[in-house]
Scaffold this active site. Structure first.
Site, PDB file in Angstrom:
ATOM      1  N   ASN A   1     -26.371  46.921  45.203  1.00  0.00           N
ATOM      2  CA  ASN A   1     -27.479  46.164  44.609  1.00  0.00           C
ATOM      3  C   ASN A   1     -26.871  45.044  43.759  1.00  0.00           C
ATOM      4  O   ASN A   1     -26.363  45.286  42.669  1.00  0.00           O
ATOM      5  CB  ASN A   1     -28.323  47.116  43.741  1.00  0.00           C
ATOM      6  CG  ASN A   1     -29.527  46.418  43.122  1.00  0.00           C
ATOM      7  OD1 ASN A   1     -29.709  45.215  43.277  1.00  0.00           O
ATOM      8  ND2 ASN A   1     -30.335  47.179  42.411  1.00  0.00           N
TER       9      ASN A   1
ATOM     10  N   ARG B   1     -42.550  40.572  30.734  1.00  0.00           N
ATOM     11  CA  ARG B   1     -43.464  39.729  31.529  1.00  0.00           C
ATOM     12  C   ARG B   1     -44.908  39.935  31.092  1.00  0.00           C
ATOM     13  O   ARG B   1     -45.324  41.055  30.805  1.00  0.00           O
ATOM     14  CB  ARG B   1     -43.351  40.071  33.020  1.00  0.00           C
ATOM     15  CG  ARG B   1     -41.994  39.801  33.619  1.00  0.00           C
ATOM     16  CD  ARG B   1     -42.050  39.969  35.133  1.00  0.00           C
ATOM     17  NE  ARG B   1     -40.707  39.953  35.716  1.00  0.00           N
ATOM     18  CZ  ARG B   1     -40.143  41.005  36.289  1.00  0.00           C
ATOM     19  NH1 ARG B   1     -40.781  42.155  36.385  1.00  0.00           N
ATOM     20  NH2 ARG B   1     -38.924  40.909  36.784  1.00  0.00           N
TER      21      ARG B   1
ATOM     22  N   GLU C   1     -34.393  54.749  44.355  1.00  0.00           N
ATOM     23  CA  GLU C   1     -34.327  53.627  45.289  1.00  0.00           C
ATOM     24  C   GLU C   1     -33.043  53.664  46.114  1.00  0.00           C
ATOM     25  O   GLU C   1     -33.044  53.338  47.289  1.00  0.00           O
ATOM     26  CB  GLU C   1     -34.438  52.303  44.517  1.00  0.00           C
ATOM     27  CG  GLU C   1     -35.830  52.122  43.947  1.00  0.00           C
ATOM     28  CD  GLU C   1     -35.934  51.024  42.913  1.00  0.00           C
ATOM     29  OE1 GLU C   1     -36.243  49.902  43.296  1.00  0.00           O
ATOM     30  OE2 GLU C   1     -35.706  51.296  41.715  1.00  0.00           O
TER      31      GLU C   1
END
Ligand code: AMP
Length: 397
Positions: free
Chosen positions: A7, A241, A384
């Site tokens: 990743n 965010r 993941e």
């Protein structure tokens, strides 16, 4: 069969080597500050001491070589020969609308990842660099791209189209794509098997609540809606965010503060969310501590976060005309039992009842609703890397 999962960020590289016979992690680690002064590799072989290498990593290719050296190291390594690695699975952010599944990398796939630089300007270039670095370090080894957007490609048009002039969709592919797809795929799949749901008749809502957060609505294992959009900025209130906001706010701040659109978007991405609202931190634990000490802004930030999650769950129940299971995952979803309990309290209209004892379990898959609850509520730790390894193996076997 061993799968190396990679990743890549712009200056980092996370990895795991997974033995697929029993899906156990043989080693994992992180290269930090690639291309920046002070780079280091932290290698954690399972059952052995952590091993730190502090050395220059001018680029990802050098980082990949150091990772392979660490995996092969006589003392700290976990394999004897690089041939033991069957294939490499890469997390890739954005495939636009091109791929709805993982794919073995070839020149066409690389071209698509490149075409999507616009859509994932921070991640896609780094992801491609990681793939090319692995190709250079392990010539001939199969590389597989596992896209964050792929799971959400089953959304119907009514869910993914924005109500803006159609020409922008045609010209620039502007639409909702969704992210965290590997996590939503892993968790919704686990929810069906662990929760003993009917794979062909199930309605699941996955709440991925971490520093980044998103919800997905999943019918019969397929995503029908998700909260992130063209970029990860849409949807929930997150660590930094803003999530959903009136787009006019961008113009308003730009005019008042004499800032460009890029600068305002940077604020919405990096300085907003619970960080911006509380002024304390982007970390939910810090904000929780401040709220407990009576910090009003911190309290409101967490209340607003929770309120948005509750509203999204309600909208997905409506979109699916019902729900069989709600699943919590990621940092906050897996660890914050009070947040889970409070969210579920507001869902009593669905006949949800939480078992306080079960809700206090940690680090394992658990059903936290009572047997007579009308909707099953579960905690499923996301993984993941394992999903990437499984997808990779399936394609190269
Ligand atoms: P992730 O992005 O999935 O790694 O999640 C990171 C977020 O999870 C951080 O904001 C952490 O503060 C939060 N988190 C981790 N453990 C807890 C906990 N016990 N209570 C509340 N938040 C937590």
């Amino acid at each position: 069969m061993k799968i190396l999962v990679i990743n890549c960020g712009s200056s980092s590289l996370k990895y795991q080597l997974i033995d697929m016979q029993n899906e156990s992690v043989l080693a994992k680690g992180l290269c930090e500050r690639i291309g920046i002064e002070g780079s280091k590799l932290t290698h954690k072989p399972t059952g052995k001491d952590e091993y730190v290498v502090t050395t220059d990593m001018p680029n990802h290719e050098v980082a990949v070589k150091l990772v392979l050296d660490a995996l092969l190291d006589k003392t700290h390594g976990v394999i004897e020969n690089v041939d033991e690695i069957t294939a490499v699975g890469h997390r890739v952010l954005h495939a636009g609308a091109k791929y709805s599944a993982s794919i073995v990398v070839n020149d066409d796939v690389k071209a698509v990842i490149k075409e999507c630089f616009d859509l994932g300007p921070l991640h896609n270039p780094a992801n491609l660099t990681g793939i090319e670095a692995c190709e250079a370090a392990m010539p001939g080894k199969k590389q597989v791209a596992v896209f964050d957007t792929a799971f959400h490609q089953t959304m119907p048009e009514k869910a993914f189209m924005y109500a803006i002039p159609y020409e922008y969709y045609e010209k620039y592919n502007i639409r909702k794509y969704g992210f965290h797809g590997t996590s939503h795929a892993f968790v919704s799949n686990e929810a069906i098997s662990f929760g003993k749901l009917d794979p062909n008749n199930s309605k699941v809502i996955v709440c991925h609540l971490g520093n980044g957060g998103s919800l997905s609505a999943v019918v019969n294992g397929k995503c029908v809606d998700t909260s992130m959009g063209l970029t990860p900025l849409e949807g929930l209130i997150m660590g930094t965010r803003s999530g959903d906001i009136d787009p006019a706010v961008v113009q308003f701040i730009a005019n008042k503060e004499n800032k460009s659109v890029d600068e305002v978007l940077n604020i919405l991405n990096k300085k907003s969310g619970i960080l911006g609202m509380s002024g304390v931190s982007s970390d939910f634990r810090d904000v929780g501590k401040a709220a407990a000490e009576g910090n009003h802004k911190a309290e409101v930030a967490l209340e607003a976060f929770k309120y948005r999650v509750i509203k999204y769950i309600g909208s997905y129940v409506a979109a699916m005309n019902g729900v069989d299971a709600i699943v919590f995952t990621a940092g906050v979803g897996e660890n914050d039992k009070n947040m889970r309990a409070e969210i579920c309290e507001s869902l009593s209209y669905l006949g949800i009842k939480i078992d306080a004892e079960a809700n206090s379990h940690r680090g394992e898959e658990v059903v936290i609703s009572t047997p007579d609850s009308k909707v099953k509520v579960m905690v499923i730790p996301t993984n993941e890397e394992l999903r990437i390894a499984r997808e990779t193996l399936a394609l190269v076997k």
